[in-house]
Design an enzyme around this catalytic site. Sequence first.
Site, mmCIF file in Angstrom:
data_model
loop_
_atom_site.group_PDB
_atom_site.id
_atom_site.type_symbol
_atom_site.label_atom_id
_atom_site.label_comp_id
_atom_site.label_asym_id
_atom_site.label_seq_id
_atom_site.Cartn_x
_atom_site.Cartn_y
_atom_site.Cartn_z
ATOM 1 N N ASP A 37 0.771 -1.244 -0.090
ATOM 2 C CA ASP A 37 0.041 0.088 0.064
ATOM 3 C C ASP A 37 0.783 1.223 -0.087
ATOM 4 O OD1 ASP A 37 -1.742 1.970 0.410
ATOM 5 O OD2 ASP A 37 -2.486 1.520 2.334
ATOM 6 N N ASP A 103 -2.363 12.406 -19.235
ATOM 7 C CA ASP A 103 -2.507 13.540 -19.936
ATOM 8 C C ASP A 103 -3.622 14.647 -19.018
ATOM 9 O OD1 ASP A 103 -4.585 11.451 -20.105
ATOM 10 O OD2 ASP A 103 -5.432 12.466 -22.014
ATOM 11 N N TYR A 126 -8.833 14.083 -10.513
ATOM 12 C CA TYR A 126 -7.806 13.132 -10.964
ATOM 13 C C TYR A 126 -6.443 13.979 -11.490
ATOM 14 C CZ TYR A 126 -5.604 9.643 -13.801
ATOM 15 O OH TYR A 126 -4.811 8.669 -14.448
#
Length: 296
Positions: A37, A103, A126
């Site tokens: 993790d 991108d 994001y």
Amino acid sequence: MRKTLVTGAGGMLGQAVTAALRAAGHRVVPLPRGRLDITSAPAVREALRIHTPDAVVNCAAFVNVDAAEINEATALRINGDGVRHLAAACAETGARLLHVSTDYVFAGDSDTPYAEDAPAAPRTAYGRTKLVGERAVIDLLPDTGTVVRTAWLYGSGGAHFVATVARLVQARENGHRAAPIGVVDDQFGQPTWTGDVAARLAELLDRPPVPGVLHATNGGETTWHGLAREVVSLLGGDPGHVRPISSAELGRPAPRPARSTLSHGRWAREGLPPMRHWRAALHAAWPTLGLSTRRT
């Protein structure tokens, strides 16, 4: 023999990277999320202490763009804090780090392809969280950290757009829907095969460190609609059964980049050719995707 640790090794890209590195002669330590993790700094330090890798390839990420919009804090723990933990551990041990980014760090409204040094201006949670991770790599590993941006990934071993189109074609063929398949035609980008990205990452690790940012996408550009038509053709169907729609019709929670094509100028400066055109890559990847040839 070079030892390379791969985080997020259970994911679609992580599986491809693990295979490519093994083929290139690396001793690979593949660590899926269940074994490491990256949001735990102590766990990351311990993993590098135990395995003593020469390099780390980070494929671990929170990639659900819409879910990130709803819970940015969770995405930031993985895409930002987790990457910082990896970069800090690599700085302590002397390991190189290749970090995969996206991108989405750009606004996605450029009329020309984004260069590696183009200003970042993410419009989504994001993208913002991935940019935090990029900056951690560059800040903590100025000489041995490489950010590799990619986009529109597909490949074996995971869910992706190409497989989704094939599933919709099959449903149409089986009579579950008669209407054409609606696919967005106002977002431009570069469909990219995980196999090509993985091969390029392996090439980078066989060279001296290339610090900074590189773009690893297949060449050319198309829309999701254009990609869907190519997939239907490869399935032996009629591309005319794919109907163009707008992003507004799709109604996703997070905005998508209208045009996020990436340029590849730095590959030439590093003495490597850019990756092949997206259509050539798709045709090469096709036998590995496990998609039946069908008629529509």
